[in-house]
Motif scaffolding. Structure first.
Motif, PDB file in Angstrom:
ATOM      1  N   ALA A   1       0.834  -1.201   0.000  1.00 25.41           N
ATOM      2  CA  ALA A   1       0.000   0.000   0.000  1.00 25.41           C
ATOM      3  C   ALA A   1       0.869   1.252   0.000  1.00 25.41           C
ATOM      4  N   GLU A   2       1.952   1.212   0.755  1.00 24.77           N
ATOM      5  CA  GLU A   2       2.846   2.369   0.826  1.00 24.77           C
ATOM      6  C   GLU A   2       3.500   2.626  -0.527  1.00 24.77           C
ATOM      7  N   GLU A   3       3.982   1.567  -1.195  1.00 27.83           N
ATOM      8  CA  GLU A   3       4.592   1.728  -2.519  1.00 27.83           C
ATOM      9  C   GLU A   3       3.577   2.260  -3.526  1.00 27.83           C
TER      10      GLU A   3
ATOM     11  N   ALA B   1      -1.457  11.489  -2.833  1.00 26.91           N
ATOM     12  CA  ALA B   1      -1.914  10.242  -2.217  1.00 26.91           C
ATOM     13  C   ALA B   1      -0.859   9.796  -1.232  1.00 26.91           C
ATOM     14  N   SER B   2      -0.672  10.569  -0.185  1.00 29.34           N
ATOM     15  CA  SER B   2       0.391  10.292   0.773  1.00 29.34           C
ATOM     16  C   SER B   2       0.143   8.988   1.498  1.00 29.34           C
ATOM     17  N   PRO B   3       1.221   8.318   1.915  1.00 29.40           N
ATOM     18  CA  PRO B   3       1.050   7.087   2.685  1.00 29.40           C
ATOM     19  C   PRO B   3       0.273   7.343   3.959  1.00 29.40           C
ATOM     20  N   LEU B   4      -0.511   6.376   4.351  1.00 31.04           N
ATOM     21  CA  LEU B   4      -1.226   6.502   5.612  1.00 31.04           C
ATOM     22  C   LEU B   4      -0.223   6.635   6.740  1.00 31.04           C
ATOM     23  N   SER B   5      -0.487   7.514   7.666  1.00 29.94           N
ATOM     24  CA  SER B   5       0.428   7.732   8.790  1.00 29.94           C
ATOM     25  C   SER B   5       0.182   6.677   9.846  1.00 29.94           C
ATOM     26  N   LEU B   6       0.692   5.480   9.590  1.00 36.56           N
ATOM     27  CA  LEU B   6       0.527   4.403  10.547  1.00 36.56           C
ATOM     28  C   LEU B   6       1.565   4.520  11.637  1.00 36.56           C
ATOM     29  N   ALA B   7       1.413   3.685  12.644  1.00 36.74           N
ATOM     30  CA  ALA B   7       2.326   3.729  13.777  1.00 36.74           C
ATOM     31  C   ALA B   7       3.760   3.548  13.310  1.00 36.74           C
ATOM     32  N   PRO B   8       4.715   4.214  13.972  1.00 41.28           N
ATOM     33  CA  PRO B   8       6.120   4.083  13.579  1.00 41.28           C
ATOM     34  C   PRO B   8       6.521   2.614  13.540  1.00 41.28           C
TER      35      PRO B   8
ATOM     36  N   ARG C   1     -13.134   3.698   8.224  1.00 38.40           N
ATOM     37  CA  ARG C   1     -12.882   4.278   6.907  1.00 38.40           C
ATOM     38  C   ARG C   1     -11.412   4.126   6.526  1.00 38.40           C
ATOM     39  N   ASP C   2     -10.541   4.412   7.457  1.00 39.57           N
ATOM     40  CA  ASP C   2      -9.110   4.256   7.198  1.00 39.57           C
ATOM     41  C   ASP C   2      -8.748   2.786   7.002  1.00 39.57           C
ATOM     42  N   LEU C   3      -9.403   1.928   7.769  1.00 39.55           N
ATOM     43  CA  LEU C   3      -9.153   0.491   7.680  1.00 39.55           C
ATOM     44  C   LEU C   3      -9.491  -0.026   6.281  1.00 39.55           C
ATOM     45  N   VAL C   4     -10.666   0.340   5.779  1.00 48.29           N
ATOM     46  CA  VAL C   4     -11.093  -0.112   4.454  1.00 48.29           C
ATOM     47  C   VAL C   4     -10.174   0.454   3.380  1.00 48.29           C
ATOM     48  N   THR C   5      -9.803   1.698   3.516  1.00 44.90           N
ATOM     49  CA  THR C   5      -8.914   2.325   2.543  1.00 44.90           C
ATOM     50  C   THR C   5      -7.575   1.596   2.473  1.00 44.90           C
ATOM     51  N   GLU C   6      -7.038   1.252   3.630  1.00 45.88           N
ATOM     52  CA  GLU C   6      -5.764   0.526   3.674  1.00 45.88           C
ATOM     53  C   GLU C   6      -5.882  -0.837   2.987  1.00 45.88           C
ATOM     54  N   LEU C   7      -6.991  -1.523   3.215  1.00 52.07           N
ATOM     55  CA  LEU C   7      -7.179  -2.829   2.580  1.00 52.07           C
ATOM     56  C   LEU C   7      -7.282  -2.689   1.065  1.00 52.07           C
ATOM     57  N   TYR C   8      -7.992  -1.683   0.600  1.00 53.22           N
ATOM     58  CA  TYR C   8      -8.108  -1.483  -0.851  1.00 53.22           C
ATOM     59  C   TYR C   8      -6.748  -1.216  -1.494  1.00 53.22           C
ATOM     60  N   TRP C   9      -5.964  -0.361  -0.876  1.00 57.55           N
ATOM     61  CA  TRP C   9      -4.637  -0.090  -1.429  1.00 57.55           C
ATOM     62  C   TRP C   9      -3.775  -1.352  -1.422  1.00 57.55           C
ATOM     63  N   SER C  10      -3.892  -2.145  -0.395  1.00 58.71           N
ATOM     64  CA  SER C  10      -3.059  -3.345  -0.276  1.00 58.71           C
ATOM     65  C   SER C  10      -3.474  -4.435  -1.257  1.00 58.71           C
ATOM     66  N   VAL C  11      -4.780  -4.595  -1.446  1.00 62.85           N
ATOM     67  CA  VAL C  11      -5.276  -5.719  -2.243  1.00 62.85           C
ATOM     68  C   VAL C  11      -5.491  -5.336  -3.709  1.00 62.85           C
ATOM     69  N   LEU C  12      -6.076  -4.161  -3.960  1.00 61.72           N
ATOM     70  CA  LEU C  12      -6.426  -3.770  -5.326  1.00 61.72           C
ATOM     71  C   LEU C  12      -5.550  -2.650  -5.880  1.00 61.72           C
ATOM     72  N   THR C  13      -4.619  -2.166  -5.092  1.00 62.76           N
ATOM     73  CA  THR C  13      -3.685  -1.107  -5.516  1.00 62.76           C
ATOM     74  C   THR C  13      -4.431   0.161  -5.905  1.00 62.76           C
TER      75      THR C  13
END
Length: 794
Positions: A275-277, A286-293, A740-752
């Motif tokens: 998802a980050e890539e 489309a900045s990377p999600l600011s997840l925990a360090p 909302r953030d959770l679903v967004t992260e999954l979409y980026w990870s699975v469907l790019t």
């Protein structure tokens, strides 16, 4: 003398000249009789050209052996098929006209040219040779290609035979015709091709032993068609666009950055971007999600990370992430150059990643039969390691081929010698080498002259004789099944024996080693394999270069310029001949660089085109007007499922985290997943992983089946990945508190890509209505991995 008498004298002179010409060109077996037999269809595989013949009468397939056919007609069965005293009583004529019972039905009438030709030959004594008779030299067919735009619906070809004495003959009515794609067109016995539906096809024209292809395209009128003025990125696009304009088609729009990114990762690495890539490539907005360090989308977050802190940092990033609901890109002025630069840079970056060598070594492992039964587990690992190192080191492909062809020695110390360990007989080695390195299928020439190519049975066995001296010293064979002669466990030495031969069944003599299409050679100064390795990869030998670039093109574009990709012949013409020639030239000029050709293709607009059709290219499958949609391969699917669920794959005797694409062999039994009821071996077999028992890219299945759908929807392997307690969902649920953030992260990870607002609304509602957040999220992830966007490369 009055004018009427002069006209009579002129007519008489013309008739005498014509009669003299007829007497000067008597009916011959090798030209006229053979043409009648072919035109009547008697020597086809469905009739007497069958391997076992029909009704006790056998002819060579499509007239490939005239001597055999003459003997069968005139001498076999005590000559019962011909009667030179009373030609009309010959079985040859009686059966063909169905004067007596004939299972093949009536082939021609008594007043036909076929009947007259055969009767004249019989009357003259049914001779094999006609002294001084010219032989067929070349065949000319006009037109050689034609594009017919509605309302034009038919074209008639003219066939001219040129003979060894310089004479020519119009053989249009006696040549044989065959349309490759019968759904597109039909052909009359006299060579008129008529449209059945729009599309492209090839007409095969055959007279005696020669064949010529005619490329035909039937194009819809498309009133109001206008070229979309798509701008080519390089010479690849120029060649493709030239044909598209001829066919009155426009290419689809450019794929979006998200689609291109996913496509590039799958084609080069066999995995998905994180998802980050993905967000990084799509753009700064489309900045990377600011997840925990230290949080990874796959690996758990550090224990000392505050989930609340992570959640608060994601909210703003998600709000500013763009929503990409389309797959095409509309570029502002000046944006095209930036996009091209960005995409080219990505291709360069991916080509240097270790996963590239893993994934493309897998392709060669399939082709070179890297499997455990013939090579044993150590041989498999050594050979695979050599393949991977060759690709990682960008070894020139001509050197790669030479090392394989000339290989010998210990199959452990010299891993490339496993090429011969896997191919145990001269004919198997010959067929494998021709198919892999020259893109030529010789199998049909083993029993008879190739019916669709120029290779004769003599060519086949002379080529096979090059490999006749290859032999093996088996140092040890601890095979598990002592009755299985094809299983080997232990080291072997591949070497050239002092003697070795192959018998040509046609001549019943030892074949003489010879390169395909070349004269016989003296191998006193250089052994056959070393000489062959040099000949195959010579820059002036077009067979090697075009076969390799066509294979690369296939892996990136989904269909070869010549298709099937290892079946080059005049009767299977390239869809874009000039493009194939240009790519081959680039390949040679680059020093036979695999990566150079990949860069050229990936930087073309044709590669970067979206898969969605437009009105003009909706029915096209041949001309690269849009991207090819295809199912992920078995290894891609296995690896990406583990990647998006965050489960580390485990295989016995391999380090944890080894991906399926990294595994060297074909068999996976004895290797394990976690607790799944379905083994990785069974899962990947369902999705088309080949057993590697043939030297052909076609062994890997890309078909979609109901069994595959059931495995994805309700199979135990996918279900276990989704519900496993230590998969990525636990850490992700802990780190991301906003659904909302959770679903967004999954979409980026699975469907790019990011979800659309509609998708967000529906998935959020499902999570909120579920019995708990975890089960609702599992459902969402299940839906994403079963989406067409996930299981298809588009």
């Amino acid at each position: 003398m009055n004018s009427a008498n002069r006209r009579l004298l002129c007519l008489a002179a013309v008739w005498l000249a014509f009669a003299g010409a007829l007497r000067a060109a008597p009916v011959t077996f090798q030209t006229d009789v053979a043409a009648v037999i072919s035109k009547a269809g008697c020597n086809l595989g469905t009739c007497h050209g069958n391997a076992t013949g029909k009704g006790g009468f056998k002819l060579s397939l499509r007239g490939g052996d005239p001597d055999y056919d003459f003997a069968a007609l005139v001498q076999d069965q005590f000559g019962r098929r011909v009667n030179t005293t009373s030609p009309e009583e010959s079985l040859l004529l009686l059966k063909a006209t169905q004067a007596v019972a004939h299972e093949g039905g009536k082939r021609f009438d008594k007043d036909s040219w076929e009947y007259r030709t055969l009767r004249e030959w019989l009357t003259a004594g049914a001779r094999r040779e006609s002294p001084g008779a010219p032989t067929l030299a070349t065949l000319e067919v006009t037109p050689s290609e034609r594009v017919l735009i509605e309302p034009a619906s038919s074209v008639e070809v003219k066939v001219t035979a040129k003979f060894s004495d310089g004479s020519t003959r119009d053989v249009t009515k006696i040549a044989c015709y065959e349309v490759v794609s019968v759904a597109v067109a039909e052909v009359s016995t006299h060579g008129r091709v008529t449209r059945k539906e729009s599309g492209e096809t090839t007409l095969l024209v055959r007279f005696l032993h020669l064949q010529e292809p005619v490329r035909l395209a039937f194009v819809p009128a498309r009133p109001g068609y206008k070229w979309a003025n798509a701008q080519p990125h390089n010479f690849i696009d120029r060649e493709i666009y030239a044909k598209l304009q001829t066919l009155r088609m426009n290419p689809s729009a450019l794929a979006s950055d998200e689609v291109f990114l996913r496509r590039a990762y799958l084609d080069l690495l066999g995995i998905l971007p994180t998802a980050e890539e993905a967000r990084k490539f799509v753009g700064s907005s489309a900045s990377p999600l600011s997840l925990a360090p230290g949080f990874s989308p796959v690996n758990p977050a550090p224990k000392n990370t505050s989930a609340a802190e992570a959640a608060s940092r994601t909210s703003e990033a998600v709000k500013t992430a763009p929503r990409f609901g389309t797959t095409s890109t509309g570029l502002k002025p000046g944006a095209n150059e930036r996009m091209l630069t960005k995409r080219a840079a990505l291709s360069d970056e991916l080509l240097e990643r270790p996963e590239f060598a893993d994934f493309w070594a897998l392709k060669w492992a399939d082709l070179l039969r890297v499997e455990e039964k013939a090579l044993d587990s150590k041989g498999v690992q050594d050979f695979h390691r050599w393949l991977r190192a060759s690709i990682a080191g960008n070894k020139p492909m001509d050197q790669f081929a030479r090392e394989l062809i000339a290989s010998r020695g210990s199959t452990y110390a010299n891993p490339e010698a496993n090429f011969y360990r896997a191919n145990r007989t001269p004919v198997i080695r010959a067929e494998a080498a021709a198919q892999v390195f020259l893109g030529t299928r010789l199998q049909c020439a083993q029993c008879h002259n190739h019916p669709f190519d120029r290779w004769t049975q003599d060519d086949y066995y002379d080529w096979a004789a090059l490999f006749a001296r290859v032999d093996y010293k088996i140092l040890k064979n601890a095979r598990r099944d002592t009755n299985d002669k094809h299983e080997f466990v232990g080291e072997q030495i591949v070497y050239l024996a002092r003697k070795g031969s192959v018998t040509n069944p046609r001549t019943e003599k030892s074949a003489e080693p010879r390169f395909l299409g070349a004269a016989k050679m003296d191998f006193d100064k250089q052994d056959e394999l070393e000489a062959l390795a040099v000949w195959v990869t010579r820059p002036d030998n077009p067979l090697f270069a075009r076969a390799q670039v066509n294979r690369i093109w296939f892996h990136l574009m989904g269909r070869g310029i010549v298709d099937p990709i290892d079946d080059f012949r005049a009767t299977n013409p390239a869809s874009h001949p000039a493009l194939l020639a240009a790519l081959s030239g680039e390949f040679v000029q680059s020093g036979f660089s695999l990566k150079h050709v990949i860069r050229l293709v990936m930087n073309s607009r044709s590669y970067q085109t979206a898969s969605e059709p437009n009105e003009t290219n909706r029915d096209d499958e041949l001309n690269y007007a849009r991207a090819s949609v295809r199912r992920l391969t078995a290894e891609q699917l296995f690896d990406t499922l583990h990647q998006v669920t965050g489960v580390t794959p485990e295989f016995r005797n391999f380090p944890a985290g080894t991906r399926a694409a990294e595994l060297p062999g074909a068999r996976l039994e004895g290797r394990r997943g976690r607790r799944t009821q379905l083994s990785p071996d069974a899962f990947m077999a369902i999705f088309g992983k080949p057993p590697r028992i043939t030297t052909c890219d076609c062994e890997r299945s890309a078909e979609t089946t109901m069994g595959q759908a059931f495995q994805m929807i309700s199979g135990p392997a996918v279900n276990e990945l989704l519900t496993q307690s230590d998969n990525r969902l636990g850490p992700l649920l802990e780190a991301v508190k906003s659904n909302r953030d959770l679903v967004t992260e999954l979409y980026w990870s699975v469907l790019t890509r990011a979800p659309s607002e509609t998708e967000l609304t529906k998935t959020l509602a499902h999570i909120e209505q579920a019995k708990d957040r975890r089960s609702g999220t599992e459902d969402v992830l299940w839906g994403l991995v079963n989406a067409k966007e996930f299981v298809l490369r588009r």
